[in-house]
Scaffold this motif. Structure first.
Motif, mmCIF file in Angstrom:
data_model
loop_
_atom_site.group_PDB
_atom_site.id
_atom_site.type_symbol
_atom_site.label_atom_id
_atom_site.label_comp_id
_atom_site.label_asym_id
_atom_site.label_seq_id
_atom_site.Cartn_x
_atom_site.Cartn_y
_atom_site.Cartn_z
ATOM 1 N N SER A 97 -5.497 28.947 4.861
ATOM 2 C CA SER A 97 -4.332 29.353 4.078
ATOM 3 C C SER A 97 -3.726 28.111 3.422
ATOM 4 O O SER A 97 -4.042 26.975 3.796
ATOM 5 N N GLN A 98 -2.839 28.327 2.477
ATOM 6 C CA GLN A 98 -2.207 27.185 1.824
ATOM 7 C C GLN A 98 -1.389 26.379 2.819
ATOM 8 O O GLN A 98 -1.354 25.144 2.752
ATOM 9 N N GLY A 99 -0.753 27.060 3.775
ATOM 10 C CA GLY A 99 0.003 26.344 4.793
ATOM 11 C C GLY A 99 -0.890 25.480 5.658
ATOM 12 O O GLY A 99 -0.539 24.343 5.992
ATOM 13 N N GLN A 100 -2.054 26.000 6.033
ATOM 14 C CA GLN A 100 -3.003 25.219 6.831
ATOM 15 C C GLN A 100 -3.555 24.056 6.032
ATOM 16 O O GLN A 100 -3.744 22.955 6.568
ATOM 17 N N GLN A 101 -3.788 24.261 4.740
ATOM 18 C CA GLN A 101 -4.270 23.185 3.891
ATOM 19 C C GLN A 101 -3.234 22.081 3.755
ATOM 20 O O GLN A 101 -3.566 20.888 3.768
ATOM 21 N N ARG A 102 -1.972 22.458 3.655
ATOM 22 C CA ARG A 102 -0.895 21.460 3.573
ATOM 23 C C ARG A 102 -0.828 20.630 4.844
ATOM 24 O O ARG A 102 -0.687 19.404 4.796
ATOM 25 N N LEU A 103 -0.922 21.290 5.993
ATOM 26 C CA LEU A 103 -0.884 20.568 7.255
ATOM 27 C C LEU A 103 -2.071 19.628 7.383
ATOM 28 O O LEU A 103 -1.936 18.501 7.878
ATOM 29 N N ALA A 104 -3.246 20.073 6.958
ATOM 30 C CA ALA A 104 -4.433 19.225 7.039
ATOM 31 C C ALA A 104 -4.293 18.001 6.145
ATOM 32 O O ALA A 104 -4.652 16.884 6.546
ATOM 33 N N LEU A 105 -3.779 18.195 4.944
ATOM 34 C CA LEU A 105 -3.581 17.061 4.036
ATOM 35 C C LEU A 105 -2.573 16.078 4.620
ATOM 36 O O LEU A 105 -2.800 14.861 4.606
ATOM 37 N N LEU A 106 -1.485 16.584 5.138
ATOM 38 C CA LEU A 106 -0.467 15.722 5.739
ATOM 39 C C LEU A 106 -1.045 14.952 6.922
ATOM 40 O O LEU A 106 -0.835 13.739 7.059
ATOM 41 N N ALA A 107 -1.790 15.646 7.784
ATOM 42 C CA ALA A 107 -2.400 14.989 8.939
ATOM 43 C C ALA A 107 -3.400 13.931 8.507
ATOM 44 O O ALA A 107 -3.497 12.855 9.122
ATOM 45 N N ASP B 126 7.001 14.454 -0.438
ATOM 46 C CA ASP B 126 7.827 15.299 -1.295
ATOM 47 C C ASP B 126 7.877 16.722 -0.742
ATOM 48 O O ASP B 126 6.839 17.396 -0.648
ATOM 49 N N ASP B 127 9.070 17.168 -0.376
ATOM 50 C CA ASP B 127 9.300 18.551 0.049
ATOM 51 C C ASP B 127 8.331 18.987 1.144
ATOM 52 O O ASP B 127 7.793 20.091 1.123
ATOM 53 N N VAL B 128 8.102 18.099 2.098
ATOM 54 C CA VAL B 128 7.137 18.401 3.144
ATOM 55 C C VAL B 128 7.759 19.201 4.282
ATOM 56 O O VAL B 128 7.051 19.874 5.044
ATOM 57 N N LEU C 96 0.855 -1.177 0.000
ATOM 58 C CA LEU C 96 0.000 0.000 0.000
ATOM 59 C C LEU C 96 0.896 1.233 0.000
ATOM 60 O O LEU C 96 1.963 1.245 0.610
ATOM 61 N N VAL C 97 0.462 2.283 -0.688
ATOM 62 C CA VAL C 97 1.280 3.484 -0.817
ATOM 63 C C VAL C 97 0.425 4.710 -0.554
ATOM 64 O O VAL C 97 -0.700 4.823 -1.062
ATOM 65 N N SER C 98 0.960 5.634 0.237
ATOM 66 C CA SER C 98 0.315 6.926 0.469
ATOM 67 C C SER C 98 1.310 8.004 0.084
ATOM 68 O O SER C 98 2.483 7.947 0.474
ATOM 69 N N VAL C 99 0.867 9.007 -0.690
ATOM 70 C CA VAL C 99 1.804 9.979 -1.234
ATOM 71 C C VAL C 99 1.354 11.399 -0.937
ATOM 72 O O VAL C 99 0.186 11.741 -1.079
ATOM 73 N N PHE C 100 2.307 12.219 -0.481
ATOM 74 C CA PHE C 100 2.091 13.642 -0.283
ATOM 75 C C PHE C 100 2.936 14.385 -1.307
ATOM 76 O O PHE C 100 4.166 14.337 -1.262
ATOM 77 N N LEU C 101 2.267 15.064 -2.226
ATOM 78 C CA LEU C 101 2.914 15.928 -3.200
ATOM 79 C C LEU C 101 2.250 17.300 -3.131
ATOM 80 O O LEU C 101 1.057 17.394 -2.791
ATOM 81 N N PRO C 102 2.961 18.364 -3.463
ATOM 82 C CA PRO C 102 2.309 19.676 -3.490
ATOM 83 C C PRO C 102 1.051 19.695 -4.348
ATOM 84 O O PRO C 102 0.068 20.366 -4.006
ATOM 85 N N ASP C 103 1.055 18.945 -5.459
ATOM 86 C CA ASP C 103 -0.119 18.897 -6.334
ATOM 87 C C ASP C 103 -1.341 18.310 -5.640
ATOM 88 O O ASP C 103 -2.478 18.578 -6.043
ATOM 89 N N ARG C 104 -1.121 17.524 -4.600
ATOM 90 C CA ARG C 104 -2.249 16.854 -3.946
ATOM 91 C C ARG C 104 -3.074 17.805 -3.080
ATOM 92 O O ARG C 104 -4.073 17.381 -2.493
ATOM 93 N N LEU C 105 -2.689 19.055 -3.002
ATOM 94 C CA LEU C 105 -3.537 20.019 -2.309
ATOM 95 C C LEU C 105 -4.908 20.121 -2.953
ATOM 96 O O LEU C 105 -5.859 20.595 -2.334
ATOM 97 N N GLU C 106 -5.015 19.671 -4.194
ATOM 98 C CA GLU C 106 -6.327 19.656 -4.843
ATOM 99 C C GLU C 106 -7.308 18.772 -4.086
ATOM 100 O O GLU C 106 -8.514 18.941 -4.209
ATOM 101 N N LEU C 107 -6.796 17.828 -3.318
ATOM 102 C CA LEU C 107 -7.682 17.001 -2.504
ATOM 103 C C LEU C 107 -8.416 17.856 -1.480
ATOM 104 O O LEU C 107 -9.570 17.579 -1.131
ATOM 105 N N VAL C 108 -7.767 18.905 -0.996
ATOM 106 C CA VAL C 108 -8.394 19.825 -0.061
ATOM 107 C C VAL C 108 -9.161 20.920 -0.803
ATOM 108 O O VAL C 108 -10.295 21.244 -0.449
#
Length: 369
Positions: A276-286, A308-310, A113-125
């Motif tokens: 904010s974009q920073g808050q969205q990144r943290l939410a996606l990572l969490a 990636d670049d987290v 199983l694979v889980s990936v965090f990329l900057p592009d994945r902010l679209e999920l939020v």
């Protein structure tokens, strides 16, 4: 199960690479544009048969070449396994598991199983509800693989009902013929809603705790937002009947689980609109980390985490907390421009790789004078 080796040929910026991964944390360093993200994408491609960054497989083939190939070697309780993905423009993608041709890697038993965090994945939020619905269904499949048939059953029933709506609107059949498909759609729909609700229940508490640890203040929460208020199939049938006239006017079903959403909030406000974009990144990572914990608690499998670049937008304290979470269980691969951005990244138990000039090299600090 863990990934032991990644081999790739003519994948994006790489002519070739053979990479050994650590059993726990692997840190990939290199300047911006060196190919760190491409390496993560190759690993994702080899484990799933698809890219984490594009739906156009032609973009994966190295410029000037015709074919790309990625192989992933794994170790599991039942021994070693090998997955491979080959792609050539104009040809069917070739997927194999232990040398046997398969239709989908996602159906291979024991696949990592694979889980990936990329900057592009902010679209999920930030993006459309359809992206979040698809993500929740992937979490359901990771938690309970047998339940993937529920989503397929609902999709098939929805397609049949939509086709019948068109025929009724055209006068080819009687409106009374919709009753049977209303019932079928409701049967699968209630089961799908229950699966989604159970998946988010398994993640929600973990999400709040991890988000707070990473610095997202303001009572962060994740919640399932079903379109239907029905609690059983009869209730969903009644809702469909109430909307039949409008469905016939549109020619498709406008109500049901195919309109559900997932809400990520802070202080009761959706991060999609008010974060904010920073808050969205943290939410996606969490969210990804919470899902990983839930899967590990439910199954004898821990997703490989690709980040990636987290680290660039976290302070040192939060970076340290993230590394603690990553090193607690399973495998993780983290990219960074600076090894100092990964607390403990110079530890003896960390596998270090450096990307330079289109090549991946082991970066063993112990060999340095």
């Amino acid at each position: 199960m863990r990934v032991v080796r990644l081999s790739l040929r003519n994948f994006r910026s790489y002519e070739s690479a053979d990479v050994e991964l650590g059993a726990g944390l692997t840190v990939v360093t290199g300047r911006n544009g060196a190919g760190k993200t491409n390496l993560l994408d190759a690993l994702y491609f080899g484990c799933t048969g698809r890219s984490a960054r594009t739906t156009n497989d032609r973009e994966l083939v190295r410029f000037g070449q015709k074919v790309t190939r990625v192989e992933v070697e794994t170790e599991a309780d039942d021994g070693p396994h090998r997955l491979s993905v080959g792609f050539e423009a104009g040809q069917p993608k070739r997927l194999t598991a232990d040398g046997v041709r398969v239709e989908r890697l996602l159906d291979v038993p024991g696949r990592p199983l694979v889980s990936v965090f990329l900057p592009d994945r902010l679209e999920l939020v930030k993006g459309t509800p359809s992206l979040r619905r698809a993500h929740v269904d992937q979490v359901v499949a990771a938690l309970w693989p047998a339940r993937t048939t529920t989503r397929r059953g609902y999709a098939q029933a929805l397609a049949q009902r939509n086709a019948l709506l068109t025929r009724v609107r055209d006068g080819a059949v009687s409106p009374t013929s919709l009753a049977a498909w209303d019932r079928e759609l409701a049967r699968h729909g209630i089961a799908l809603m229950a699966d989604r609700a159970a998946a988010i229940d398994a993640v929600a508490e973990r999400f709040g705790a991890i988000a707070a640890d990473l610095g997202l203040d303001g009572d962060p929460r994740v919640a399932y937002r079903p379109r239907s208020k029905a609690t059983d199939a009869d209730g969903l049938v009644a809702e469909l009947e109430e909307r039949r006239t409008s469905d016939l006017e549109r020619g498709f079903s406008g109500h049901g689980p195919h309109r559900d959403d997932l809400a990520l909030t802070r202080d009761g406000r959706e991060l999609r609109a008010y974060g904010s974009q920073g808050q969205q990144r943290l939410a996606l990572l969490a969210l990804l980390l919470a899902e990983r914990e839930a899967i590990a608690a439910t199954r004898d499998a821990v997703p490989v985490m690709l980040l990636d670049d987290v680290m660039s937008e976290l302070d040192r304290e939060r970076r340290g907390r993230l590394v603690e979470l990553l090193r607690g269980v399973g495998q993780s691969v983290v990219t960074t421009t600076d090894l100092e951005h990964v607390p403990g990244g110079d530890g003896a138990d960390v596998r270090r790789l450096r990307v330079e000039d289109g090549e991946v090299r082991a970066d063993d600090l112990r060999e340095q004078p």
